[in-house]
Motif scaffolding. Structure first.
Motif, mmCIF file in Angstrom:
data_model
loop_
_atom_site.group_PDB
_atom_site.id
_atom_site.type_symbol
_atom_site.label_atom_id
_atom_site.label_comp_id
_atom_site.label_asym_id
_atom_site.label_seq_id
_atom_site.Cartn_x
_atom_site.Cartn_y
_atom_site.Cartn_z
ATOM 1 N N LEU A 309 1.090 -1.375 -0.226
ATOM 2 C CA LEU A 309 -0.185 0.483 -0.017
ATOM 3 C C LEU A 309 0.606 1.395 -0.114
ATOM 4 C CD1 LEU A 309 -2.782 1.004 -0.174
ATOM 5 C CD2 LEU A 309 -2.784 0.996 2.542
ATOM 6 N N GLY A 310 2.261 1.030 0.640
ATOM 7 C CA GLY A 310 2.781 2.048 0.382
ATOM 8 C C GLY A 310 3.645 2.526 -1.284
ATOM 9 N N TYR A 311 3.288 2.094 -1.993
ATOM 10 C CA TYR A 311 3.788 2.297 -3.051
ATOM 11 C C TYR A 311 2.398 2.727 -3.364
ATOM 12 C CZ TYR A 311 6.980 -1.411 -3.684
ATOM 13 O OH TYR A 311 8.572 -2.312 -3.178
ATOM 14 N N LEU A 312 1.348 2.879 -3.284
ATOM 15 C CA LEU A 312 -0.128 3.615 -3.666
ATOM 16 C C LEU A 312 -0.159 5.405 -2.944
ATOM 17 C CD1 LEU A 312 -3.165 0.600 -3.629
ATOM 18 C CD2 LEU A 312 -1.614 2.046 -5.386
ATOM 19 N N LEU A 313 0.631 5.205 -1.666
ATOM 20 C CA LEU A 313 0.269 6.823 -1.039
ATOM 21 C C LEU A 313 1.503 7.316 -1.617
ATOM 22 C CD1 LEU A 313 0.300 5.288 2.873
ATOM 23 C CD2 LEU A 313 -1.650 6.171 2.012
ATOM 24 N N LEU A 314 3.000 6.794 -2.612
ATOM 25 C CA LEU A 314 3.565 6.945 -3.522
ATOM 26 C C LEU A 314 2.941 8.720 -4.470
ATOM 27 C CD1 LEU A 314 6.681 5.573 -3.365
ATOM 28 C CD2 LEU A 314 6.578 7.274 -2.010
ATOM 29 N N ALA A 315 1.611 7.976 -4.529
ATOM 30 C CA ALA A 315 1.017 9.041 -5.306
ATOM 31 C C ALA A 315 0.897 10.051 -5.173
ATOM 32 C CB ALA A 315 -0.788 7.697 -5.972
ATOM 33 N N PHE A 316 0.603 10.656 -4.016
ATOM 34 C CA PHE A 316 0.205 11.877 -3.293
ATOM 35 C C PHE A 316 1.463 13.205 -3.219
ATOM 36 C CE2 PHE A 316 -3.440 9.238 -0.850
ATOM 37 C CZ PHE A 316 -4.271 10.151 -1.050
ATOM 38 N N PRO A 317 2.719 12.885 -3.213
ATOM 39 C CA PRO A 317 3.628 13.288 -3.452
ATOM 40 C C PRO A 317 4.115 13.757 -5.106
ATOM 41 C CG PRO A 317 4.684 11.610 -2.513
ATOM 42 C CD PRO A 317 3.132 11.268 -2.525
ATOM 43 N N LEU A 318 3.943 12.185 -5.881
ATOM 44 C CA LEU A 318 3.739 12.311 -7.606
ATOM 45 C C LEU A 318 2.826 13.165 -7.755
ATOM 46 C CD1 LEU A 318 5.913 8.604 -7.415
ATOM 47 C CD2 LEU A 318 7.022 10.673 -7.710
ATOM 48 N N LEU A 319 1.856 13.671 -7.428
ATOM 49 C CA LEU A 319 0.726 14.005 -8.446
ATOM 50 C C LEU A 319 0.101 15.238 -8.055
ATOM 51 C CD1 LEU A 319 -1.390 11.098 -8.937
ATOM 52 C CD2 LEU A 319 -0.285 11.764 -10.422
ATOM 53 N N ILE A 320 0.567 15.644 -6.070
ATOM 54 C CA ILE A 320 0.093 16.873 -6.116
ATOM 55 C C ILE A 320 0.862 17.896 -6.146
ATOM 56 C CG2 ILE A 320 -0.237 18.374 -3.610
ATOM 57 C CD1 ILE A 320 -2.701 16.191 -4.977
ATOM 58 N N GLY A 321 1.552 18.583 -6.872
ATOM 59 C CA GLY A 321 1.904 20.174 -7.020
ATOM 60 C C GLY A 321 3.043 19.875 -8.103
ATOM 61 N N THR A 322 3.240 18.757 -8.957
ATOM 62 C CA THR A 322 4.564 17.922 -9.659
ATOM 63 C C THR A 322 3.628 18.641 -11.055
ATOM 64 O OG1 THR A 322 3.183 16.145 -9.842
ATOM 65 C CG2 THR A 322 4.813 16.468 -8.436
ATOM 66 N N ASP A 323 4.713 18.654 -11.949
ATOM 67 C CA ASP A 323 4.412 19.093 -13.474
ATOM 68 C C ASP A 323 3.622 17.690 -13.874
ATOM 69 O OD1 ASP A 323 6.284 16.908 -14.911
ATOM 70 O OD2 ASP A 323 7.708 18.558 -14.756
ATOM 71 N N SER A 324 3.101 18.375 -15.433
ATOM 72 C CA SER A 324 2.383 17.672 -15.778
ATOM 73 C C SER A 324 2.575 15.841 -16.447
ATOM 74 C CB SER A 324 1.784 18.144 -17.450
ATOM 75 O OG SER A 324 2.645 18.494 -18.120
ATOM 76 N N ASP A 325 4.362 16.082 -17.055
ATOM 77 C CA ASP A 325 5.215 15.281 -17.585
ATOM 78 C C ASP A 325 4.570 13.784 -16.375
ATOM 79 O OD1 ASP A 325 5.136 15.893 -20.041
ATOM 80 O OD2 ASP A 325 7.141 17.011 -19.411
ATOM 81 N N VAL A 326 5.055 14.572 -14.750
ATOM 82 C CA VAL A 326 4.805 13.758 -14.182
ATOM 83 C C VAL A 326 3.974 12.748 -13.147
ATOM 84 C CG1 VAL A 326 5.926 13.720 -11.083
ATOM 85 C CG2 VAL A 326 8.027 14.950 -12.574
ATOM 86 N N ALA A 327 2.980 13.874 -13.385
ATOM 87 C CA ALA A 327 2.121 13.566 -13.174
ATOM 88 C C ALA A 327 1.068 12.536 -13.737
ATOM 89 C CB ALA A 327 0.809 15.134 -12.731
ATOM 90 N N ALA A 328 1.661 12.219 -15.057
ATOM 91 C CA ALA A 328 1.389 11.464 -15.784
ATOM 92 C C ALA A 328 1.643 10.281 -16.097
ATOM 93 C CB ALA A 328 1.040 12.145 -17.701
ATOM 94 N N LEU A 329 2.854 10.624 -15.841
ATOM 95 C CA LEU A 329 3.489 9.192 -15.362
ATOM 96 C C LEU A 329 3.137 8.174 -14.216
ATOM 97 C CD1 LEU A 329 7.399 10.101 -16.442
ATOM 98 C CD2 LEU A 329 5.566 8.385 -17.018
#
Length: 486
Positions: A309-329
């Motif tokens: 589940l920790g891998y899923l929680l990484l979505a928060f720092p990788l999706l929130i406040g990041t640029d579009s390329d990072v967020a898309a991946l």
């Protein structure tokens, strides 16, 4: 907007599991073939709902209940999660009659309750994937939680009752926090639909308090580190197919809701997102170490769930406040990881259940010599383990590759380290099970092989998690159509 009265397929998808569950409670199927035949009906209903999209980006509905309006939508992400739910529920339902027949401590009355609770769980999960208003999400969460607790209590054993009631208490605490957050949002802006709230909500203390309450309740229900202590006892006392459903689907629903709320209401909350990233790191490392050191087989899988589940929680720092390329991946990697873990963990639990029934051993050390007698169960466990570790060509590898690329693109080195450490720990606890299984100088035990169908179900789920990595473009295309939570 599609009138809800014109979408019969939607109501069939939501209502058919309830009907089949009620019929199962009356009939109490003792063999797999009636379950196999009945279980095809929800899959056909889902295919019917798929066809209604007809290549469109999505469908949406408004359901009026007096002065209340519920908002539902069907997009690529919801389609993927509905399909995942139906496949895992179908596999678990097929597995259950043989499992209960092989379990010497089964209770006929408990079997009768299993099917209605399974139907309610399936419908409530489907509602959560479809809902885009807080009232529908709350209803789905409560129904899902109550059915999950009921399923956990079916063994009737004292330790199961204690663990289940503790789970119920914590789930109610989470629900109370969620409901308080909803009340604050409704009182401040007078809306429950997520799209409307995203436009009306204004940054400030009230929004942050509401989001803190919503997030705390959802993360508690999801067993996110450090709110995970209830998970291992619950899985340790439940039936194997119930544990498979809980680990692969139930805890994911709360994560799904939390991430949607963050993306819509606080999309620039970088500091808070990194705090959840810290929770993700703790989950991956602590859960992996505990899984590596756990003595009981089901505890290994329960702590593995905390870690994964920790891998899923990484979505928060990788999706929130990041640029579009990072967020898309990160968007693609997160939901692909959820699907990969769901299939692999369900396969692992079913394969482990087969080994426990066959050997009579619940401890990892008790598997000594199992490699010669039960190669198919170990093969299923190993193929599911390949996806959990993130080795090619599995779907887990594709998901972690996307998450790794998102972290590299954004220069987020802490999350790269978390992914690397987590992979090593996953390999450690998977290969530890094989280490015990291949001990050849163990004393001979009296083994009782399980029916071939039980092995076949676990094997098919493991193969799905392994081989879908080669066909990942189809789920990725669905996810791109829903990118950004739309």
């Amino acid at each position: 907007m599609v009138p809800v009265d014109g979408s019969v397929a939607l109501w069939v998808v939501l209502g058919l599991p309830l009907l089949l569950g009620a019929l199962g409670g009356v009939a109490r199927p003792a063999r797999g073939w009636p379950v196999a035949a009945a279980g095809l009906l929800p899959l056909l209903a889902l295919a019917w709902l798929f066809s209604e999209m007809s290549g469109a980006a999505g469908l949406s509905w408004e359901i009026e209940l007096g002065s209340l309006v519920l908002y539902w939508r069907l997009n690529g992400l919801a389609l993927l999660l509905l399909l995942l739910t139906y496949l895992i529920v179908y596999a678990s339902a097929l597995y259950t009659p043989a499992y209960l027949h092989e379990d010497p401590q089964r209770k006929p009355r408990s079997q009768a309750w299993f099917w209605p609770l399974l139907g309610l769980l399936t419908s409530s999960l489907s509602l959560i994937w479809l809902a885009v208003d807080l009232l529908s999400l709350y209803l789905g969460l409560e129904l899902m939680g109550l059915s999950a607790v009921g399923l956990m209590l079916l063994t009737g054993k004292i330790h199961a009752m204690v663990a289940g009631l503790r789970y119920l208490l914590l789930a109610l605490v989470g629900s109370l926090a969620f409901l308080l957050g909803v009340s604050l949002l409704l009182g401040a802006w007078g809306r429950l639909d997520l799209a409307g709230l995203s436009q009306a909500a204004e940054p400030g203390a009230l929004l942050w308090v509401a989001m803190a309450l919503l997030s705390a309740g959802l993360l508690l229900k999801a067993a996110a580190f450090p709110l995970h202590a209830w998970l291992a006892p619950v899985h340790g006392s439940a039936w194997i197919p119930v544990s498979a459903l809980h680990a692969s689907l139930v805890i994911k629903a709360s994560f799904f809701i939390a991430l949607q709320l963050w993306l819509l209401l606080v999309p620039e909350a970088v500091v808070a997102a990194w705090a959840i990233g810290g929770m993700a790191a703790g989950a991956v490392i602590w859960g992996g170490v505990k899984a590596w050191r756990a003595a009981k087989l089901k505890d290994v899988l329960a702590w593995s769930t905390v870690s994964q589940l920790g891998y899923l929680l990484l979505a928060f720092p990788l999706l929130i406040g990041t640029d579009s390329d990072v967020a898309a991946l990160a968007w693609e990697g997160t939901w692909l990881q959820l699907a990969a873990h769901g299939l692999a963990k369900a396969a692992m639990f079913l394969a482990t259940g087969n080994l426990i029934l066959a050997t009579g051993e619940t401890r990892a050390e008790g598997l000594a010599g199992a490699s010669r007698r039960f190669p198919l169960s170990l093969l299923s466990f190993g193929m599911a383990g390949i996806s959990l570790v993130g080795l090619p060509p599995s779907m887990g590898f594709t998901a972690k590759w996307l998450l790794l690329n998102a972290a590299l693109t954004g220069g987020h080195w802490p999350w790269i380290a978390v992914l690397g450490i987590g992979t090593l720990l996953s390999a450690a606890y998977v290969f530890r099970i094989f280490h015990f299984s291949f001990v050849e100088d163990a004393p001979e035990h009296e083994f009782h092989p399980v029916p071939w169908g039980m092995d076949a179900i676990a094997l098919l789920l493991a193969l799905s998690a392994l081989l879908l990595g080669l066909a990942a473009e189809w789920p990725l295309a669905l996810l791109r159509s829903a990118e950004g939570g739309s």
